[in-house]
Design an enzyme around this catalytic site. Structure first.
Site, PDB file in Angstrom:
ATOM      1  N   GLU A   1      69.023 -27.115  13.643  1.00 25.22           N
ATOM      2  CA  GLU A   1      70.276 -27.618  14.200  1.00 25.22           C
ATOM      3  C   GLU A   1      71.283 -27.928  13.087  1.00 25.22           C
ATOM      4  O   GLU A   1      70.918 -28.049  11.913  1.00 25.22           O
ATOM      5  CB  GLU A   1      69.993 -28.872  15.045  1.00 25.22           C
ATOM      6  CG  GLU A   1      71.219 -29.515  15.690  1.00 25.22           C
ATOM      7  CD  GLU A   1      71.994 -28.606  16.625  1.00 25.22           C
ATOM      8  OE1 GLU A   1      72.630 -27.657  16.122  1.00 25.22           O
ATOM      9  OE2 GLU A   1      71.977 -28.860  17.850  1.00 25.22           O
TER      10      GLU A   1
ATOM     11  N   HIS B   1      65.168 -26.770  23.185  1.00 24.85           N
ATOM     12  CA  HIS B   1      64.055 -27.713  23.257  1.00 24.85           C
ATOM     13  C   HIS B   1      64.236 -28.692  24.422  1.00 24.85           C
ATOM     14  O   HIS B   1      65.330 -28.838  24.981  1.00 24.85           O
ATOM     15  CB  HIS B   1      63.931 -28.498  21.950  1.00 24.85           C
ATOM     16  CG  HIS B   1      65.138 -29.346  21.653  1.00 24.85           C
ATOM     17  ND1 HIS B   1      65.364 -30.574  22.241  1.00 24.85           N
ATOM     18  CD2 HIS B   1      66.193 -29.130  20.829  1.00 24.85           C
ATOM     19  CE1 HIS B   1      66.493 -31.085  21.802  1.00 24.85           C
ATOM     20  NE2 HIS B   1      67.028 -30.239  20.947  1.00 24.85           N
TER      21      HIS B   1
ATOM     22  N   ASP C   1      39.904 -18.389  13.943  1.00 15.49           N
ATOM     23  CA  ASP C   1      41.354 -18.304  14.102  1.00 15.49           C
ATOM     24  C   ASP C   1      41.898 -17.248  13.151  1.00 15.49           C
ATOM     25  O   ASP C   1      41.230 -16.836  12.197  1.00 15.49           O
ATOM     26  CB  ASP C   1      42.002 -19.664  13.805  1.00 15.49           C
ATOM     27  CG  ASP C   1      43.373 -19.810  14.442  1.00 15.49           C
ATOM     28  OD1 ASP C   1      43.794 -18.881  15.149  1.00 15.49           O
ATOM     29  OD2 ASP C   1      44.013 -20.843  14.226  1.00 15.49           O
TER      30      ASP C   1
ATOM     31  N   GLU D   1      43.094 -12.588  14.384  1.00 14.22           N
ATOM     32  CA  GLU D   1      42.196 -13.402  15.208  1.00 14.22           C
ATOM     33  C   GLU D   1      40.868 -12.689  15.458  1.00 14.22           C
ATOM     34  O   GLU D   1      39.798 -13.316  15.406  1.00 14.22           O
ATOM     35  CB  GLU D   1      42.892 -13.736  16.526  1.00 14.22           C
ATOM     36  CG  GLU D   1      44.010 -14.753  16.356  1.00 14.22           C
ATOM     37  CD  GLU D   1      44.974 -14.783  17.519  1.00 14.22           C
ATOM     38  OE1 GLU D   1      45.759 -15.744  17.593  1.00 14.22           O
ATOM     39  OE2 GLU D   1      44.968 -13.848  18.359  1.00 14.22           O
TER      40      GLU D   1
ATOM     41  N   ASP E   1      41.586 -20.504  19.955  1.00 22.69           N
ATOM     42  CA  ASP E   1      42.829 -20.804  20.664  1.00 22.69           C
ATOM     43  C   ASP E   1      43.609 -19.539  21.007  1.00 22.69           C
ATOM     44  O   ASP E   1      44.758 -19.609  21.431  1.00 22.69           O
ATOM     45  CB  ASP E   1      43.712 -21.772  19.870  1.00 22.69           C
ATOM     46  CG  ASP E   1      44.134 -21.232  18.518  1.00 22.69           C
ATOM     47  OD1 ASP E   1      44.622 -20.096  18.448  1.00 22.69           O
ATOM     48  OD2 ASP E   1      43.988 -21.959  17.517  1.00 22.69           O
TER      49      ASP E   1
ATOM     50  N   ASP F   1      41.991 -23.047  11.788  1.00 22.11           N
ATOM     51  CA  ASP F   1      43.414 -22.820  11.510  1.00 22.11           C
ATOM     52  C   ASP F   1      43.718 -23.136  10.045  1.00 22.11           C
ATOM     53  O   ASP F   1      44.455 -22.403   9.374  1.00 22.11           O
ATOM     54  CB  ASP F   1      44.255 -23.692  12.433  1.00 22.11           C
ATOM     55  CG  ASP F   1      45.739 -23.573  12.159  1.00 22.11           C
ATOM     56  OD1 ASP F   1      46.306 -22.490  12.428  1.00 22.11           O
ATOM     57  OD2 ASP F   1      46.344 -24.542  11.667  1.00 22.11           O
TER      58      ASP F   1
END
Length: 379
Positions: free
Chosen positions: A260, A179, A10, A51, A75, A125
């Site tokens: 938010e 979202h 990764d 990567e 990934d 990761d």
């Protein structure tokens, strides 16, 4: 000596390009035993460059262990597809890295490449984040940054659109994605800093939005470089952003500026409950953007916060397309900036869950709103 190993690799960049690092782990294919780990800070490069460096480090470690067969799991859809020969490698900065990876792969009897979800690549990761957190590495150098280019057709289209407004220069195109559904949104409750996850329907909405974005021109360039994805640091936006990142074969970063509104004591209350709790203040809040909920944040404060986040984003991604996954008020605020409108827009504009809006910001200060509250991907 281990004949068959699994390489999980990764790479990440905090800014794309930004401070970057890679991680790689080699495991015994039969037992899952960890045989080797590698991680290194790379300086300022993009996700894809990091990567590829992770892949190279993993293959190098596998060769040192004497493996004959390697199953690579990553990934990064870009690296997997390019190394499998299904995608062309047009980006000049990636070509020598891919060539080095091929040279290493030729040392083995067989190498296979498989894409896996990021959650299944957590070991590599974590190592990549260790490298980025450390900020130093064996090389300590800075890799050349790949230049992201706009296709000729896309550039001409932007220039033609700018001709109607007098705007000059290549705009930064901001795709604003709200979202998906949460339990709080079902009950129409004030949902600010409360960290609630997506519902099952919300996850489906995020997947539908991600599929649409993946099909849009300009989100993945001819060189295979995906558009940057920036999300609010709350779970509901990160889950939505992850769906988009998976669809584009990249990853996302978070920015606290796009979080938010802090609704303070009104968090979790319905409109009616908040109005009954603080009738005078609630009426003030609905007409005056300087009023704040008890212990919360005014819309004027949100405007300043989001404005700074947007300036940061444009500085880092000038002339590019970028996806911002956020919430109602920050998205309305960016649209307000794009329209050069007053705070009354906040109370008159409706945004659905998982809706898409698009605004372009030009280097000369002009802006142009192209899309507001589009949910055709949900029908």
């Amino acid at each position: 000596m281990t004949d068959r190993v699994v390489v999980e690799a990764d790479g990440g960049s905090r800014g794309n390009p930004g401070p970057a690092g890679y991680g790689a782990v080699v495991k015994d294919a039969g037992t899952g035993e960890v045989l080797a780990e590698r991680h290194e800070f790379l300086g300022v490069v993009t996700n894809n460059v990091a990567e590829y460096n992770g892949l190279i480090a993993g293959l190098t470690a596998a060769a040192e262990l004497g493996a004959s067969t390697v199953d690579v799991r990553m990934d990064s859809k870009l690296v997997v597809e390019q190394m499998s020969g299904r995608w062309k490698i047009k980006h000049a900065a990636l070509q020598p890295l891919a060539q080095r990876a091929r040279e290493l792969a030729d040392r083995f009897d067989r190498v296979t490449y498989m894409w896996i979800p990021r959650a299944e690549n957590s070991h590599a990761d974590r190592l990549a984040n260790v490298a980025m957190d450390g900020g130093t590495g064996k090389s300590g150098g800075t890799k050349p940054e790949p230049q992201v280019k706009t296709t000729e057709t896309g550039e001409a289209d932007r220039v033609a659109k700018a001709g109607w407004t007098g705007a000059r220069g290549t705009p930064t195109r901001v795709l604003l994605l709200r979202h998906g559904q949460t339990e709080m949104s079902i009950d129409r409750r004030y949902s600010g800093r409360g960290d609630v996850p997506l519902t099952e329907r919300g996850q489906s909405q995020a997947a539908a939005a991600a599929k649409r974005l993946a099909a849009m021109p300009g989100l993945v360039g001819e060189d295979g470089e995906a558009a940057p994805i920036v999300a609010s640091p709350l779970t509901r936006t990160k889950q939505t952003a992850q769906a988009v990142a998976d669809a584009l074969g990249t990853r996302f970063v978070t920015h606290p500026g796009f979080i938010e509104t802090d609704f303070g004591a009104w968090e979790g209350l319905t409109f009616t409950e908040a109005a009954e709790r603080d009738p005078e203040l609630h009426r003030c809040w609905l007409r005056d953007s300087s009023c704040a909920p008890p212990g919360g944040e005014s819309f004027d404060a949100v405007y300043e916060r989001v404005g700074q986040a947007l300036r940061d984003l444009i500085d880092q991604c000038t002339g590019r397309t970028v996806v911002v996954v956020s919430h109602v008020t920050p998205i309305k605020t960016v649209l307000r900036m794009g329209l050069d409108a007053g705070p009354s827009l906040l109370f008159r504009l409706h945004l659905d869950l998982a809706s898409l809006s698009v605004v372009e910001f030009y280097p000369d200060g002009n802006s142009s709103v192209h899309l507001v509250n589009d949910i055709c991907h949900l029908s």
